[in-house]
Write a protein that holds these residues in place. Structure first.
Motif, PDB file in Angstrom:
ATOM      1  N   LYS A  39       6.483  -6.200 -11.593  1.00 31.26           N
ATOM      2  CA  LYS A  39       6.513  -4.736 -11.605  1.00 31.26           C
ATOM      3  C   LYS A  39       7.931  -4.193 -11.773  1.00 31.26           C
ATOM      4  CE  LYS A  39       5.092  -0.804  -8.749  1.00 31.26           C
ATOM      5  NZ  LYS A  39       4.456  -0.403  -7.449  1.00 31.26           N
ATOM      6  N   LEU A  52      -0.881   4.369   3.776  1.00 31.68           N
ATOM      7  CA  LEU A  52       0.509   4.265   4.205  1.00 31.68           C
ATOM      8  C   LEU A  52       1.162   5.640   4.328  1.00 31.68           C
ATOM      9  CD1 LEU A  52       1.698   1.245   2.017  1.00 31.68           C
ATOM     10  CD2 LEU A  52       0.989   1.220   4.411  1.00 31.68           C
ATOM     11  N   GLN A  96      -3.277  -1.264   0.506  1.00 30.94           N
ATOM     12  CA  GLN A  96      -2.272  -0.332   1.045  1.00 30.94           C
ATOM     13  C   GLN A  96      -2.037   0.750  -0.002  1.00 30.94           C
ATOM     14  OE1 GLN A  96       1.193  -2.499   2.343  1.00 30.94           O
ATOM     15  NE2 GLN A  96      -0.018  -3.905   3.615  1.00 30.94           N
ATOM     16  N   GLY A 128      -1.567   5.238  -1.058  1.00 31.05           N
ATOM     17  CA  GLY A 128      -1.143   6.592  -0.755  1.00 31.05           C
ATOM     18  C   GLY A 128      -2.271   7.547  -1.069  1.00 31.05           C
ATOM     19  N   ASP A 147       1.517 -11.107  -3.883  1.00 29.46           N
ATOM     20  CA  ASP A 147       2.237  -9.833  -3.790  1.00 29.46           C
ATOM     21  C   ASP A 147       3.667  -9.962  -4.301  1.00 29.46           C
ATOM     22  OD1 ASP A 147      -0.012  -8.692  -2.700  1.00 29.46           O
ATOM     23  OD2 ASP A 147       0.631  -9.010  -0.619  1.00 29.46           O
ATOM     24  N   GLU A 190       0.057   0.502  -3.340  1.00 28.36           N
ATOM     25  CA  GLU A 190       1.222  -0.342  -3.111  1.00 28.36           C
ATOM     26  C   GLU A 190       0.848  -1.826  -3.141  1.00 28.36           C
ATOM     27  OE1 GLU A 190       4.145   0.886  -3.104  1.00 28.36           O
ATOM     28  OE2 GLU A 190       3.516   2.982  -3.040  1.00 28.36           O
ATOM     29  N   LYS A 191      -0.279  -2.150  -2.539  1.00 31.26           N
ATOM     30  CA  LYS A 191      -0.789  -3.525  -2.557  1.00 31.26           C
ATOM     31  C   LYS A 191      -2.303  -3.472  -2.748  1.00 31.26           C
ATOM     32  CE  LYS A 191       2.679  -5.769   0.376  1.00 31.26           C
ATOM     33  NZ  LYS A 191       2.886  -6.580   1.621  1.00 31.26           N
ATOM     34  N   LEU A 221       5.291  -7.953  -7.430  1.00 33.27           N
ATOM     35  CA  LEU A 221       6.502  -7.142  -7.310  1.00 33.27           C
ATOM     36  C   LEU A 221       7.559  -7.574  -8.316  1.00 33.27           C
ATOM     37  CD1 LEU A 221       6.874  -6.804  -3.420  1.00 33.27           C
ATOM     38  CD2 LEU A 221       6.307  -5.002  -5.061  1.00 33.27           C
ATOM     39  N   ALA A 238      -1.872   6.305  -5.273  1.00 36.49           N
ATOM     40  CA  ALA A 238      -0.911   5.214  -5.426  1.00 36.49           C
ATOM     41  C   ALA A 238      -1.417   3.991  -4.669  1.00 36.49           C
ATOM     42  CB  ALA A 238       0.469   5.623  -4.920  1.00 36.49           C
TER      43      ALA A 238
END
Length: 235
Positions: free
Chosen positions: A136, A193, A225, A227, A129, A210-211, A133, A208
């Motif tokens: 990203k 989330l 994780q 959206g 992760d 996130e992870k 990040l 979306a």
């Protein structure tokens, strides 16, 4: 004189031999059979009669089996048969239980071997992760100019190669990633989330990530994780 003695000696063995080989037929013996009983058979008949009389007396002296005794024997046989069926059923159940125990034990051993690296792999996901990040958040316009930003481009490529190599290592041990982007939200594999109304997106779908999520040999190692698009039709 000598000739006569020699002649006598020579004749004597042949005469003895001819006398010795003389065949005499055996005398014929005639046997006659009669239906009349002999003293031996007459003495045997009273013995057999005595044996049959003794057997008859023993049979008469034996106690007679009543109908009540017969019913008791039948009842005993019925009870024994029922007990035998009960024992056979218990034996078959024991075999089935033993087989189930062996199957469960084998399954537990296989799962232990398959998921032995579960905790270790889950800890490595945090590293993945962080690398994602880092990749990203590098502006793409800075990567376009490879001459002016050569150090940044080299660092970006090094981090990306490290992340890719780490993911391949996890895949060799059965850890695979999944991305539920634009798919219906599944609470079994994803964790929402937040929710937001997104025009042009299907409500209840993921808009979306996130992870990303990970599975270990078909079992969810970590939920994704995400959206989720909010359904505003009720409003």
């Amino acid at each position: 004189m000598i000739r006569s003695v020699f002649a006598g000696v020579c004749r004597t063995p042949f005469v003895a031999a001819s006398r010795a080989t003389t065949y005499k037929a055996p005398a014929l013996v005639h046997r006659f059979y009669s239906d009349q009983a002999t003293p031996e058979t007459e003495s045997a008949q009273p013995a057999s009669s005595a044996n049959s009389a003794e057997a008859k007396q023993e049979a008469e002296a034996a106690p007679a089996i009543s109908a009540q005794d017969v019913e008791k024997l039948k009842q005993t046989i019925t009870e024994k048969d029922a007990k035998l069926r009960e024992l056979k059923d218990a034996y078959l159940r024991s075999l089935a239980d033993a087989e189930n125990i062996r199957t469960r034990a084998k399954t537990e051993v296989d799962n232990t071997k398959a998921f032995a690296i579960q905790k270790f792999a889950k800890d490595l996901l945090d590293t993945v992760d962080i690398l994602e990040l880092a990749i990203k958040h590098v502006p793409q316009e800075h990567l376009a100019d490879k001459v002016a930003n050569k150090s940044l481009v080299d660092l970006y490529e090094g981090v990306d190669m490290t992340k890719s190599n780490l993911l391949r290592t996890l895949e060799r041990h059965g850890v695979e990633s999944f991305d539920p982007m634009d798919q219906p939200y599944d609470p079994n594999t994803s964790h929402a989330l937040y929710q937001a109304p997104i025009p042009g997106k299907t409500p209840g779908h993921v808009f979306a990530v996130e992870k990303r999520g990970y599975v270990l040999k078909g079992r969810v190692l970590r939920s994704a994780q995400v959206g989720v698009v909010l359904d505003t039709s009720d409003n």
